[in-house]
Enzyme design. Structure first.
Site, PDB file in Angstrom:
ATOM      1  N   LYS A   1       5.401  -4.489  -4.282  1.00  0.00           N
ATOM      2  CA  LYS A   1       6.854  -4.375  -4.240  1.00  0.00           C
ATOM      3  C   LYS A   1       7.422  -4.603  -2.846  1.00  0.00           C
ATOM      4  CE  LYS A   1      10.855  -3.328  -6.024  1.00  0.00           C
ATOM      5  NZ  LYS A   1      11.439  -4.380  -6.859  1.00  0.00           N
TER       6      LYS A   1
ATOM      7  N   GLU B   1      16.426 -17.993  -9.049  1.00  0.00           N
ATOM      8  CA  GLU B   1      16.026 -16.608  -9.325  1.00  0.00           C
ATOM      9  C   GLU B   1      15.398 -16.503 -10.725  1.00  0.00           C
ATOM     10  OE1 GLU B   1      15.415 -14.113  -7.763  1.00  0.00           O
ATOM     11  OE2 GLU B   1      15.546 -12.447  -9.153  1.00  0.00           O
TER      12      GLU B   1
ATOM     13  N   TRP C   1      -3.072  -2.595  -1.568  1.00  0.00           N
ATOM     14  CA  TRP C   1      -2.811  -4.015  -1.817  1.00  0.00           C
ATOM     15  C   TRP C   1      -3.624  -4.746  -0.761  1.00  0.00           C
ATOM     16  CZ3 TRP C   1      -0.891  -8.350   0.673  1.00  0.00           C
ATOM     17  CH2 TRP C   1      -0.511  -9.415  -0.152  1.00  0.00           C
TER      18      TRP C   1
ATOM     19  N   GLU D   1       6.819 -14.971 -11.759  1.00  0.00           N
ATOM     20  CA  GLU D   1       6.294 -13.722 -11.212  1.00  0.00           C
ATOM     21  C   GLU D   1       5.681 -12.826 -12.280  1.00  0.00           C
ATOM     22  OE1 GLU D   1       9.553 -11.559  -9.560  1.00  0.00           O
ATOM     23  OE2 GLU D   1       8.295 -10.473  -8.144  1.00  0.00           O
TER      24      GLU D   1
ATOM     25  N   CYS E   1       0.844  -1.181   0.000  1.00  0.00           N
ATOM     26  CA  CYS E   1       0.000   0.000   0.000  1.00  0.00           C
ATOM     27  C   CYS E   1       0.887   1.242   0.000  1.00  0.00           C
ATOM     28  CB  CYS E   1      -0.939   0.094   1.194  1.00  0.00           C
ATOM     29  SG  CYS E   1      -1.973  -1.338   1.417  1.00  0.00           S
TER      30      CYS E   1
ATOM     31  N   LYS F   1      11.631 -15.155 -11.430  1.00  0.00           N
ATOM     32  CA  LYS F   1      11.334 -14.047 -12.363  1.00  0.00           C
ATOM     33  C   LYS F   1      10.279 -14.474 -13.367  1.00  0.00           C
ATOM     34  CE  LYS F   1      12.506 -11.373 -10.698  1.00  0.00           C
ATOM     35  NZ  LYS F   1      13.336 -11.254  -9.555  1.00  0.00           N
TER      36      LYS F   1
ATOM     37  N   ASN G   1      -1.594   1.598   6.209  1.00  0.00           N
ATOM     38  CA  ASN G   1      -0.765   0.551   5.617  1.00  0.00           C
ATOM     39  C   ASN G   1      -0.411  -0.397   6.756  1.00  0.00           C
ATOM     40  OD1 ASN G   1       1.046  -0.936   4.193  1.00  0.00           O
ATOM     41  ND2 ASN G   1       2.582   0.674   3.974  1.00  0.00           N
ATOM     42  N   GLY G   2      -0.648  -1.696   6.570  1.00  0.00           N
ATOM     43  CA  GLY G   2      -0.355  -2.648   7.645  1.00  0.00           C
ATOM     44  C   GLY G   2      -1.561  -3.515   7.938  1.00  0.00           C
TER      45      GLY G   2
ATOM     46  N   HIS H   1      16.118 -37.657  -8.957  1.00  0.00           N
ATOM     47  CA  HIS H   1      15.408 -37.960  -7.711  1.00  0.00           C
ATOM     48  C   HIS H   1      13.946 -37.520  -7.783  1.00  0.00           C
ATOM     49  CE1 HIS H   1      19.196 -39.189  -5.972  1.00  0.00           C
ATOM     50  NE2 HIS H   1      19.734 -38.070  -6.431  1.00  0.00           N
TER      51      HIS H   1
ATOM     52  N   ARG I   1       3.739  -0.344  -4.943  1.00  0.00           N
ATOM     53  CA  ARG I   1       3.534  -0.944  -3.623  1.00  0.00           C
ATOM     54  C   ARG I   1       2.174  -1.625  -3.486  1.00  0.00           C
ATOM     55  NH1 ARG I   1       7.216   1.518   0.302  1.00  0.00           N
ATOM     56  NH2 ARG I   1       5.892   0.610   1.882  1.00  0.00           N
TER      57      ARG I   1
HETATM   58  O1  M6R Z   1      12.584  -5.665  -0.266  1.00  0.00           O
HETATM   59  P1  M6R Z   1      13.058  -7.087  -0.117  1.00  0.00           P
HETATM   60  O2  M6R Z   1      14.314  -7.360  -0.860  1.00  0.00           O
HETATM   61  O3  M6R Z   1      13.177  -7.493   1.337  1.00  0.00           O
HETATM   62  O4  M6R Z   1      11.916  -7.960  -0.740  1.00  0.00           O
HETATM   63  C1  M6R Z   1      11.940  -9.349  -0.669  1.00  0.00           C
HETATM   64  C2  M6R Z   1      11.007  -9.977  -1.685  1.00  0.00           C
HETATM   65  O5  M6R Z   1       9.687  -9.593  -1.444  1.00  0.00           O
HETATM   66  C3  M6R Z   1      11.377  -9.566  -3.121  1.00  0.00           C
HETATM   67  O6  M6R Z   1      12.715  -9.860  -3.388  1.00  0.00           O
HETATM   68  C4  M6R Z   1      10.489 -10.312  -4.145  1.00  0.00           C
HETATM   69  O7  M6R Z   1      10.719 -11.668  -4.093  1.00  0.00           O
HETATM   70  C5  M6R Z   1      10.793  -9.737  -5.526  1.00  0.00           C
HETATM   71  N1  M6R Z   1       9.818  -8.762  -5.864  1.00  0.00           N
HETATM   72  C6  M6R Z   1      10.830 -10.777  -6.587  1.00  0.00           C
HETATM   73  O8  M6R Z   1      11.170 -10.202  -7.811  1.00  0.00           O
END
Ligand code: M6R
Length: 609
Positions: free
Chosen positions: A604, A482, A74, A489, A2, A486, A99-100, A505, A27
């Site tokens: 984010k 990673e 969010w 996501e 948010c 990506k 926010n929270g 396995h 956010r």
């Molecule tokens: O701000 P942070 O690095 O602590 O965030 C951690 C994850 O939420 C963040 O890396 C998330 O996995 C990415 N948006 C993925 O691309």
């Protein structure tokens, strides 16, 4: 999660607020709203969907008023809808953005219903505005009412409250969700991230946990958790004004992928001299903290966790210390063993990830020798609460999919490997080789970016795919993880990563012509093992995409497309092999037509549990 913006000014603020929301939209982006006070009346506009929906509504029916608050959401409690969008209002008097998560909202809701309040949304936030309204029946002023309200809240909040009867004041409160106050000339602002306010000010003060502040046009009065007046340092922001712009790029993600050479170069600047990484890169007194370290515990989430996974190989192989890496949400809820002379390292782009922050706080109680954060956000909670901070200089990362933050984290972790290694038997020659590698990274990344067109073409093969498997070995296994994150996501393709030795396995059962297998294959001592794994896939009719060192002797044929990667040394290889995987996921997402920068269901900065 948010985004919050608030303003008290002599001019109409709706436009400033909406521009702030635009800059915070990464956010959270399921609904947005704004409330302003004009001539002693509250007016509010909310829309389901992105900030653009709100902006168009305000173009049609503008809102006048010099005091206002705005929010992009969010969803946590209550589906994304207009009625659940913030600001929430009590009795037409009080408006609140939050926010929270208020964990005791159900109990408070019942109590407030008993007092005659009628709820108009399914959110936890709405209890805040009715509580403030109720407190104002006895409290002297809005500040006192908010102070009394927050005492009753359990959970996390960054919240801003306005009252139409006190039209030139905002009261803001922070516990668990960041808030920053922006100081203007005859006008003041508040936001959940300074980025929102860069068009109107560069002077900021970050609120501390438990702070409540009243903000008027001329004054900002801050009170700590005990209600005592406090001063919080006002700093000039170093973040550039255009940090929130896409520039010539179609998406923030692409811009951020291309910013990697600069981001790495900035991060290295002034931190390496005479073939050595300077301890000062990790903050004041770092030399003292780092010299006795024998064990490293790394904590992070998501992409940052993958950076930590890669660093485990380096710390154990090259720095001569033991290392564990754990996802923050797991670490914080289990009993872990504390090894002697342990350093706790948190990795976070935002510095506000709720689980990572909670894990840091737990580790401090456990008695770790020192805590270090590798972070991209100055003034964030992780930076403020850690003994040491390695500040990444990646610049604002807006795309929800983390790209440049990841490679800059890898560079930082490589520097940490030398800073710890030199106290544990790493030779000067080894340190010099690592620092040399670090310094040549920006140019090598630039070279890897040259693969963009070839990868865009390759991405077309994924247009009709629903699953993908990523393989790597050693410190390329986290890079495969990673790559898979990506892809899933932003293109919504189901992707998994395996250390390729694990294939037989279980995952081999998945291999068929519909399952693309993406392999990262630098020319290292595990290459021959990896080649055997590639043969296992080939024998079962899988179609492979192999990102391979040009000397690794892979050849394209019917079952395998080889994408040659510029030759690089072992220290930088994980970082360099990341680049084509980022480009691949970007181009696949374009083909799939997804929302690259704001993928569905995500946000984010994950400031709630
Ligand atoms: O701000 P942070 O690095 O602590 O965030 C951690 C994850 O939420 C963040 O890396 C998330 O996995 C990415 N948006 C993925 O691309």
């Amino acid at each position: 999660m948010c985004g919050i913006v608030g303003a008290v000014a002599q001019r109409d603020v709706a436009e400033i607020l909406v521009e702030g929301l635009r800059r915070l939209e990464y956010r959270g982006y399921d609904s947005a709203g704004v409330a302003v006070i004009h001539n002693g009346m509250l007016s509010r506009t909310r829309r389901l969907g992105k900030v653009q929906e709100l902006s168009s509504a305000l173009d049609e029916t503008p809102l006048a008023g010099g005091t206002g608050i705005a929010h992009t959401r969010w969803a946590t409690h209550g589906e994304p809808s207009e009625r659940n969008a913030h600001p929430h209002v009590s009795e037409g008097d009080i408006a609140v953005v939050h926010n929270g998560i208020i964990e005791n909202h159900s109990k408070l809701r019942e109590k407030l219903k008993g007092l005659g309040y009628v709820f108009a949304s399914d959110t936890d936030t709405e209890v805040i505005c009715h509580l403030v309204h109720h407190q104002l029946k006895t409290a002297d002023n809005l500040l006192a009412a908010v102070q009394a309200t927050v005492k009753q809240l359990e959970g996390a909040y960054g919240t801003v409250v306005i009252d139409r009867r006190d039209s030139e004041r905002m009261v803001v409160a922070r516990s668990g969700s960041p808030l920053v106050i922006g100081f203007g000339l005859g006008e003041n602002f508040v936001a959940s991230d300074q980025l929102a306010l860069l068009p109107v000010t560069r002077s900021f003060a970050f609120l501390e946990e438990g702070d409540v502040a009243e903000v008027t046009r001329r004054e900002v009065n801050i009170f700590d958790v005990n209600g005592n007046p406090v001063k919080r340092e006002v700093k000039e922001s170093e973040v550039t004004h255009d940090a929130g712009d896409k520039g010539e790029y179609r998406h923030y993600m692409l811009k951020e992928i291309y910013e990697q050479p600069t981001a790495i170069a900035h991060t290295l600047e002034g931190r390496i001299a005479g073939g050595k990484v300077l301890d000062s890169a990790f903050g004041e007194n770092a030399a003292e903290f780092l010299k006795d370290i024998k064990h490293v515990q790394i904590i992070a989430c998501g992409t940052s966790y993958h950076a930590g996974m890669a660093a485990r190989y380096w710390l154990e192989d090259w720095a001569g210390v033991s290392c564990n890496v754990e996802i923050a949400s797991e670490f914080r809820y289990r009993k872990s063993h504390l090894f002697p002379n342990s350093l706790l390292v948190t990795i976070s782009q935002s510095g506000e990830t709720a689980d990572t922050l909670a894990a840091l706080r737990l580790a401090k109680d456990m008695g770790y020798k020192a805590t270090l954060t590798i972070c991209n956000s100055a003034g964030s909670s992780l930076v403020r609460e850690s003994d040491m901070a390695y500040m990444m200089k990646a610049g604002a990362e807006i795309g929800v999919a983390s790209t440049k933050a990841f490679t800059v984290q890898l560079a930082g972790l490589l520097m940490l490997t030398t800073a710890i290694g030199r106290h544990n038997g790493m030779s000067d020659e080894m340190e010099a080789a690592i620092t040399q590698s670090l310094q040549s990274m920006p140019a090598k990344v630039e070279q890897a970016l040259g693969l963009d067109d070839a990868i865009a073409e390759l991405a077309e093969d994924f247009a009709d795919k629903h699953h993908a498997l990523f393989l790597g070995r050693g410190d390329q296994y986290p890079i495969a993880m990673e790559g898979a994150l990506k892809l899933k996501e932003i293109s919504y393709i189901h992707a998994e990563a395996y250390a390729s030795g694990e294939l037989k396995h279980g995952p081999l059962a998945l291999i068929d012509a519909d399952m693309p297998v993406i392999v990262v294959a630098p020319n290292n001592e595990l290459l021959e093992k990896l080649k055997s794994n590639v043969e296992e896939v080939r024998a079962r009719g899988g179609l492979m995409y192999v990102f391979a060192d040009k000397d690794a002797e892979f050849e394209s044929d019917d079952t395998m497309k080889v994408i040659p990667i510029p030759h690089c040394d072992e220290f930088m290889a994980p970082l360099i092999y990341t680049i084509p995987l980022q480009l691949l996921s970007y181009h696949v997402a374009l083909i799939k037509g997804t929302d690259v920068d704001q993928p569905r269901n995500l946000a984010k900065s994950v400031t709630v549990e």
